[in-house]
Design a protein around this motif. Structure first.
Motif, PDB file in Angstrom:
ATOM      1  N   ALA A  76       0.830  -1.211   0.000  1.00  0.00           N
ATOM      2  CA  ALA A  76       0.000   0.000   0.000  1.00  0.00           C
ATOM      3  C   ALA A  76       0.860   1.256   0.000  1.00  0.00           C
ATOM      4  O   ALA A  76       0.529   2.244  -0.661  1.00  0.00           O
ATOM      5  CB  ALA A  76      -0.925  -0.005   1.212  1.00  0.00           C
ATOM      6  N   SER A  77       1.980   1.221   0.717  1.00  0.00           N
ATOM      7  CA  SER A  77       2.838   2.409   0.774  1.00  0.00           C
ATOM      8  C   SER A  77       3.421   2.734  -0.595  1.00  0.00           C
ATOM      9  O   SER A  77       3.550   3.903  -0.960  1.00  0.00           O
ATOM     10  CB  SER A  77       3.952   2.229   1.797  1.00  0.00           C
ATOM     11  OG  SER A  77       4.849   1.217   1.375  1.00  0.00           O
ATOM     12  N   LYS A  78       3.762   1.710  -1.369  1.00  0.00           N
ATOM     13  CA  LYS A  78       4.282   1.958  -2.720  1.00  0.00           C
ATOM     14  C   LYS A  78       3.228   2.639  -3.589  1.00  0.00           C
ATOM     15  O   LYS A  78       3.519   3.581  -4.324  1.00  0.00           O
ATOM     16  CB  LYS A  78       4.725   0.648  -3.360  1.00  0.00           C
ATOM     17  CG  LYS A  78       5.970   0.083  -2.724  1.00  0.00           C
ATOM     18  CD  LYS A  78       6.358  -1.231  -3.353  1.00  0.00           C
ATOM     19  CE  LYS A  78       7.556  -1.822  -2.635  1.00  0.00           C
ATOM     20  NZ  LYS A  78       7.928  -3.138  -3.139  1.00  0.00           N
ATOM     21  N   VAL A  79       1.995   2.175  -3.487  1.00  0.00           N
ATOM     22  CA  VAL A  79       0.906   2.754  -4.286  1.00  0.00           C
ATOM     23  C   VAL A  79       0.620   4.187  -3.845  1.00  0.00           C
ATOM     24  O   VAL A  79       0.507   5.094  -4.685  1.00  0.00           O
ATOM     25  CB  VAL A  79      -0.362   1.876  -4.167  1.00  0.00           C
ATOM     26  CG1 VAL A  79      -1.552   2.554  -4.806  1.00  0.00           C
ATOM     27  CG2 VAL A  79      -0.121   0.510  -4.781  1.00  0.00           C
ATOM     28  N   ILE A  80       0.524   4.404  -2.551  1.00  0.00           N
ATOM     29  CA  ILE A  80       0.180   5.726  -2.019  1.00  0.00           C
ATOM     30  C   ILE A  80       1.292   6.732  -2.331  1.00  0.00           C
ATOM     31  O   ILE A  80       1.025   7.866  -2.735  1.00  0.00           O
ATOM     32  CB  ILE A  80      -0.065   5.660  -0.500  1.00  0.00           C
ATOM     33  CG1 ILE A  80      -1.273   4.775  -0.207  1.00  0.00           C
ATOM     34  CG2 ILE A  80      -0.275   7.046   0.081  1.00  0.00           C
ATOM     35  CD1 ILE A  80      -2.575   5.280  -0.764  1.00  0.00           C
ATOM     36  N   LEU A  81       2.540   6.331  -2.170  1.00  0.00           N
ATOM     37  CA  LEU A  81       3.650   7.250  -2.471  1.00  0.00           C
ATOM     38  C   LEU A  81       3.709   7.598  -3.953  1.00  0.00           C
ATOM     39  O   LEU A  81       4.039   8.720  -4.316  1.00  0.00           O
ATOM     40  CB  LEU A  81       4.975   6.653  -1.992  1.00  0.00           C
ATOM     41  CG  LEU A  81       5.184   6.653  -0.489  1.00  0.00           C
ATOM     42  CD1 LEU A  81       6.439   5.877  -0.132  1.00  0.00           C
ATOM     43  CD2 LEU A  81       5.247   8.058   0.060  1.00  0.00           C
ATOM     44  N   LYS A  82       3.382   6.643  -4.798  1.00  0.00           N
ATOM     45  CA  LYS A  82       3.365   6.912  -6.235  1.00  0.00           C
ATOM     46  C   LYS A  82       2.275   7.923  -6.577  1.00  0.00           C
ATOM     47  O   LYS A  82       2.468   8.829  -7.385  1.00  0.00           O
ATOM     48  CB  LYS A  82       3.113   5.604  -6.994  1.00  0.00           C
ATOM     49  CG  LYS A  82       4.080   5.367  -8.116  1.00  0.00           C
ATOM     50  CD  LYS A  82       3.812   4.060  -8.783  1.00  0.00           C
ATOM     51  CE  LYS A  82       5.065   3.216  -8.675  1.00  0.00           C
ATOM     52  NZ  LYS A  82       4.984   1.977  -9.414  1.00  0.00           N
ATOM     53  N   LYS A  83       1.096   7.765  -5.945  1.00  0.00           N
ATOM     54  CA  LYS A  83      -0.012   8.685  -6.192  1.00  0.00           C
ATOM     55  C   LYS A  83       0.279  10.085  -5.660  1.00  0.00           C
ATOM     56  O   LYS A  83      -0.123  11.085  -6.242  1.00  0.00           O
ATOM     57  CB  LYS A  83      -1.290   8.166  -5.527  1.00  0.00           C
ATOM     58  CG  LYS A  83      -1.921   6.998  -6.233  1.00  0.00           C
ATOM     59  CD  LYS A  83      -3.189   6.583  -5.523  1.00  0.00           C
ATOM     60  CE  LYS A  83      -3.834   5.375  -6.162  1.00  0.00           C
ATOM     61  NZ  LYS A  83      -5.029   4.934  -5.415  1.00  0.00           N
ATOM     62  N   SER A  84       0.974  10.178  -4.529  1.00  0.00           N
ATOM     63  CA  SER A  84       1.180  11.482  -3.901  1.00  0.00           C
ATOM     64  C   SER A  84       2.320  12.272  -4.526  1.00  0.00           C
ATOM     65  O   SER A  84       2.498  13.439  -4.217  1.00  0.00           O
ATOM     66  CB  SER A  84       1.428  11.310  -2.407  1.00  0.00           C
ATOM     67  OG  SER A  84       2.634  10.605  -2.189  1.00  0.00           O
ATOM     68  N   ARG A  85       3.093  11.662  -5.399  1.00  0.00           N
ATOM     69  CA  ARG A  85       4.182  12.387  -6.066  1.00  0.00           C
ATOM     70  C   ARG A  85       3.654  13.457  -7.010  1.00  0.00           C
ATOM     71  O   ARG A  85       4.272  14.467  -7.226  1.00  0.00           O
ATOM     72  CB  ARG A  85       5.072  11.415  -6.830  1.00  0.00           C
ATOM     73  CG  ARG A  85       6.027  10.704  -5.948  1.00  0.00           C
ATOM     74  CD  ARG A  85       7.074   9.974  -6.741  1.00  0.00           C
ATOM     75  NE  ARG A  85       7.800   9.104  -5.832  1.00  0.00           N
ATOM     76  CZ  ARG A  85       8.003   7.833  -6.027  1.00  0.00           C
ATOM     77  NH1 ARG A  85       7.548   7.249  -7.130  1.00  0.00           N
ATOM     78  NH2 ARG A  85       8.655   7.104  -5.161  1.00  0.00           N
ATOM     79  N   GLY A  86       2.503  13.185  -7.586  1.00  0.00           N
ATOM     80  CA  GLY A  86       1.876  14.183  -8.443  1.00  0.00           C
ATOM     81  C   GLY A  86       2.276  14.056  -9.815  1.00  0.00           C
ATOM     82  O   GLY A  86       2.530  14.130 -10.793  1.00  0.00           O
TER      83      GLY A  86
END
Length: 86
Positions: A76-86
């Motif tokens: 989940a952290s990989k997905v969330i960090l990818k989304k939050s990069r913008g």
């Protein structure tokens, strides 16, 4: 008969502003921050943790697991960090 004692713990309703300001000053002393900046950073952290918990729960349900494990959180952290990069 023994009387059961319930220890109620009070939920903090305030952001740890002094801790956040002190941490900012120690890590980045040259930054000049606005007065409400620490509250915005605290809110951002809370929203990130909330999104991470939701995504972890989704991963656990997809794997038919009742307990959220470390693997679910890491995925989940990989997905969330990818989304939050913008």
């Amino acid at each position: 008969m023994a009387v059961s004692t319930v220890v109620s713990r009070r939920v903090k309703r305030k952001a740890p502003r002094a801790f956040l300001r002190r941490t900012f000053k120690q890590k980045k002393p040259h930054l000049r921050l606005e007065t409400a900046c620490d509250l915005l950073i605290h809110l951002n952290c809370l929203l990130f943790v909330h999104r991470l918990a939701e995504e972890s729960r989704t991963n656990a349900c997809e794997n038919k697991s009742e307990v959220i494990k470390k693997d679910h959180v890491m995925a989940a952290s990989k997905v969330i960090l990818k989304k939050s990069r913008g």
